[in-house]
Design an enzyme around this catalytic site. Sequence first.
Site, short mmCIF file in Angstrom:
data_model
loop_
_atom_site.label_atom_id
_atom_site.label_comp_id
_atom_site.label_asym_id
_atom_site.label_seq_id
_atom_site.Cartn_x
_atom_site.Cartn_y
_atom_site.Cartn_z
CE1 TYR A 6 0.78 1.10 4.33
CE2 TYR A 6 -0.59 -0.80 4.82
CZ TYR A 6 0.30 0.17 5.22
OH TYR A 6 0.70 0.23 6.53
CD GLU A 75 3.67 0.98 -3.70
OE1 GLU A 75 2.76 1.10 -2.85
OE2 GLU A 75 4.89 0.98 -3.40
CG HIS A 113 6.90 -4.23 1.07
ND1 HIS A 113 6.98 -2.86 1.11
CD2 HIS A 113 8.16 -4.66 0.81
CE1 HIS A 113 8.23 -2.49 0.88
NE2 HIS A 113 8.97 -3.55 0.70
CG ASP A 123 3.66 -2.22 2.48
OD1 ASP A 123 4.64 -2.38 3.22
OD2 ASP A 123 3.76 -2.05 1.26
#
Length: 211
Positions: A6, A75, A113, A123
């Site tokens: 994120y 992302e 991640h 994230d």
Amino acid sequence: MVVLHYTAMTNAEDALRRLCDDCPPEGLGPVSCHYLISETGRIWQMVRERDRAWHAGVGAWGGREDVNSHSIGIELANTGMHPFPEPQMAALEALLPGILARWSIAPARVIGHSDMAPGRKIDPGPRFDWRRLARQGLSVWPGAAREGDFHADLARFGYPVEAVAEADLLEAFRARFRPHGRGAVSAEDRRIARDLAERFPARAGAHSPTA
């Protein structure tokens, strides 16, 4: 592999500017990723899939330490404090199948991640719906097996357990698979870690240094 993130920024447009900034602010290093998905489901591609992006940083998965050179980064525009909107999840679910097919990526190698960098990154966090992706064959979800060695099983599944504090490893694991888990490693943690290791091993014969 595919690494999901994120942005931790207020909106997708701010994140886009940061990801495309050739001259980042003082004290911030270069950062880039292959795709950015907005809250409304808009997708930007900033790096060709065959090229290396700077999205993963220090970490490892399945014994592979240079994750940037072996992954596609996505992302998701989100502060980390709220659920991921339906249009955004739908866009991700539309994007992933093509990536997995083009690069022969197994669902077990779609990771967060925080999976590859426990203790350093958090994230996409406990609000991300991994189970939803798994239902469509775009990630994996555990069942329950007999209890095993928590560290050894997470290492076999892919987590980098060496030089990672137990609390950080447990936090990363639970953020993805047991977001409501609390306290020390439990029997349920050990059962689902064993199931992941047995069904989706990333490292044959991996073991914990304390096993």
